[in-house]
Structures are given as structure tokens and as C-alpha cells.
Write a protein that holds these residues in place. Structure first.
Motif, PDB file in Angstrom:
ATOM      1  N   TYR A   1       2.917  -0.040   8.378  1.00 15.24           N
ATOM      2  CA  TYR A   1       2.929  -0.166   6.877  1.00 15.24           C
ATOM      3  C   TYR A   1       2.092  -1.770   6.663  1.00 15.24           C
ATOM      4  CZ  TYR A   1       5.587   3.828   6.397  1.00 15.24           C
ATOM      5  OH  TYR A   1       6.111   5.128   6.237  1.00 15.24           O
ATOM      6  N   ILE A   2       2.463  -2.838   7.270  1.00 12.28           N
ATOM      7  CA  ILE A   2       1.832  -3.939   7.299  1.00 12.28           C
ATOM      8  C   ILE A   2       0.345  -3.643   7.371  1.00 12.28           C
ATOM      9  CG2 ILE A   2       1.580  -6.362   8.215  1.00 12.28           C
ATOM     10  CD1 ILE A   2       4.627  -6.024   8.908  1.00 12.28           C
ATOM     11  N   LYS A   3      -0.086  -3.156   8.458  1.00 15.69           N
ATOM     12  CA  LYS A   3      -1.455  -2.888   8.888  1.00 15.69           C
ATOM     13  C   LYS A   3      -2.042  -2.373   7.812  1.00 15.69           C
ATOM     14  CE  LYS A   3      -0.856  -1.272  13.066  1.00 15.69           C
ATOM     15  NZ  LYS A   3      -0.782  -0.725  14.163  1.00 15.69           N
ATOM     16  N   LEU A   4      -1.430  -1.166   7.380  1.00 16.12           N
ATOM     17  CA  LEU A   4      -2.214  -0.366   6.086  1.00 16.12           C
ATOM     18  C   LEU A   4      -2.022  -1.317   4.990  1.00 16.12           C
ATOM     19  CD1 LEU A   4      -3.114   2.287   5.066  1.00 16.12           C
ATOM     20  CD2 LEU A   4      -0.918   2.786   4.336  1.00 16.12           C
ATOM     21  N   GLY A   5      -1.284  -1.883   4.625  1.00 15.79           N
ATOM     22  CA  GLY A   5      -1.087  -2.920   3.267  1.00 15.79           C
ATOM     23  C   GLY A   5      -2.381  -3.801   3.583  1.00 15.79           C
ATOM     24  N   LEU A   6      -2.504  -4.760   4.830  1.00 15.52           N
ATOM     25  CA  LEU A   6      -3.665  -5.494   4.790  1.00 15.52           C
ATOM     26  C   LEU A   6      -5.103  -4.853   4.596  1.00 15.52           C
ATOM     27  CD1 LEU A   6      -2.386  -7.553   8.023  1.00 15.52           C
ATOM     28  CD2 LEU A   6      -2.437  -8.169   5.721  1.00 15.52           C
ATOM     29  N   LYS A   7      -4.983  -3.585   5.206  1.00 10.25           N
ATOM     30  CA  LYS A   7      -6.530  -2.847   4.943  1.00 10.25           C
ATOM     31  C   LYS A   7      -6.552  -2.716   3.455  1.00 10.25           C
ATOM     32  CE  LYS A   7      -8.798   1.129   6.681  1.00 10.25           C
ATOM     33  NZ  LYS A   7      -8.985   2.282   7.626  1.00 10.25           N
ATOM     34  N   ASN A   8      -5.569  -2.065   2.711  1.00  9.98           N
ATOM     35  CA  ASN A   8      -5.665  -1.775   1.349  1.00  9.98           C
ATOM     36  C   ASN A   8      -5.992  -3.156   0.293  1.00  9.98           C
ATOM     37  OD1 ASN A   8      -4.999   0.926   1.870  1.00  9.98           O
ATOM     38  ND2 ASN A   8      -2.969   0.714   1.182  1.00  9.98           N
ATOM     39  N   LEU A   9      -5.627  -4.063   1.013  1.00 17.40           N
ATOM     40  CA  LEU A   9      -5.812  -5.486   0.357  1.00 17.40           C
ATOM     41  C   LEU A   9      -7.326  -6.047   0.711  1.00 17.40           C
ATOM     42  CD1 LEU A   9      -2.407  -7.368   0.740  1.00 17.40           C
ATOM     43  CD2 LEU A   9      -3.588  -6.542  -1.488  1.00 17.40           C
ATOM     44  N   GLY A  10      -8.030  -5.321   1.817  1.00 18.28           N
ATOM     45  CA  GLY A  10      -9.350  -5.729   1.910  1.00 18.28           C
ATOM     46  C   GLY A  10      -9.468  -6.693   2.818  1.00 18.28           C
ATOM     47  N   TRP A  11      -8.350  -7.099   3.495  1.00 18.93           N
ATOM     48  CA  TRP A  11      -8.420  -8.257   4.375  1.00 18.93           C
ATOM     49  C   TRP A  11      -8.695  -7.787   5.733  1.00 18.93           C
ATOM     50  CZ3 TRP A  11      -2.822 -10.506   2.808  1.00 18.93           C
ATOM     51  CH2 TRP A  11      -2.869 -11.344   1.522  1.00 18.93           C
ATOM     52  N   ILE A  12      -8.540  -6.589   6.172  1.00 21.94           N
ATOM     53  CA  ILE A  12      -9.038  -6.347   7.715  1.00 21.94           C
ATOM     54  C   ILE A  12      -9.550  -4.621   7.337  1.00 21.94           C
ATOM     55  CG2 ILE A  12      -7.199  -7.366   8.660  1.00 21.94           C
ATOM     56  CD1 ILE A  12      -5.798  -4.624   9.048  1.00 21.94           C
TER      57      ILE A  12
END
Length: 124
Positions: free
Chosen positions: A94-105
């Protein structure tokens, strides 16, 4: 999740946290003791002075208020409520998905080693 524990459409994130805290019978001071967050931080979140709490703060609030971490991360805007998200198996996903959704990764490989260690230390 109980209907009374769901965020209403018109509630801000801060109003929601305050309502759940009060439903649990906690003062801001008690929630502070449970979560390790300062009284000031909790007060500012509830008043809307902190627009976007970081994921660590959201997870601490979820633990302290006995709420589902995934649901609170969705409520805070870090995760989509899309069906494919329910396929994830761990908070790390979920953290990875959140970072991706934020455009950070773009992928987990984009996260530097220091950030990976912090995620592992904070959540595991």
C-alpha cells in the motif's frame, strides 16, 4: 467497518479524526499517548491546519483509533479506493502504491535505499 466509523461525504479528514476520537472516548491527550503524536499535531489535524498528514502519521492514527490502516490511507487520500487495490497483501504494498499514486515513484526500484530502510523500520 461499522457505518458510524466511516467518513461522511461532507467531513474533512480532520473532522473525521475528531469524531472517531470522541466516539472512542479519547481526549486529544489520550490519543497523543496512544499514538506517540504530539497534542499539537492531533489538534492541528483536527482543525485542518495540517492538510496532508504523512503516511506515518495516518498509520499511527489508524492504530490508535483502532481503524483499518488501508481505509484510513484511502480516506487521507494516499490510496485509491479502486478494486485492484484490495488485491495488495501488505502495508508495504500500500505504501508503494501510495508513493506511485503521488507521482513520487514509477516502481519500487525507484525508491532509494534510505527510504526503503525507513519504510521497513517504521512499519515492520
Amino acid at each position: 467497518m461499522d457505518n458510524k466509523l466511516l467518513k461522511t461525504e461532507n467531513e474533512t479528514f480532520g473532522e473525521y479524526i475528531k469524531r472517531i476520537r470522541e466516539l472512542r472516548g479519547y481526549s486529544q491527550r489520550r490519543l497523543s499517548e496512544i499514538t506517540g503524536l504530539s497534542n499539537t499535531t492531533i489538534s492541528r489535524i483536527e482543525k485542518g491546519s495540517i492538510e496532508n498528514s504523512d503516511t506515518d502519521t495516518v498509520v499511527k492514527l489508524a492504530n490508535g483509533l483502532d481503524l483499518n490502516k488501508e481505509e484510513l490511507l484511502i480516506t487521507a487520500g494516499y490510496l485509491d479506493n479502486k478494486k485492484e487495490n484490495t488485491q495488495l497483501e501488505s502495508i508495504k504494498d500500500y505504501i508503494k502504491l501510495g508513493l506511485k499514486n503521488l507521482g513520487w515513484i514509477n516502481s519500487y526500484d525507484d525508491i532509494n535505499e534510505e527510504t526503503r530502510k525507513e519504510i521497513n523500520t517504521t512499519f515492520f
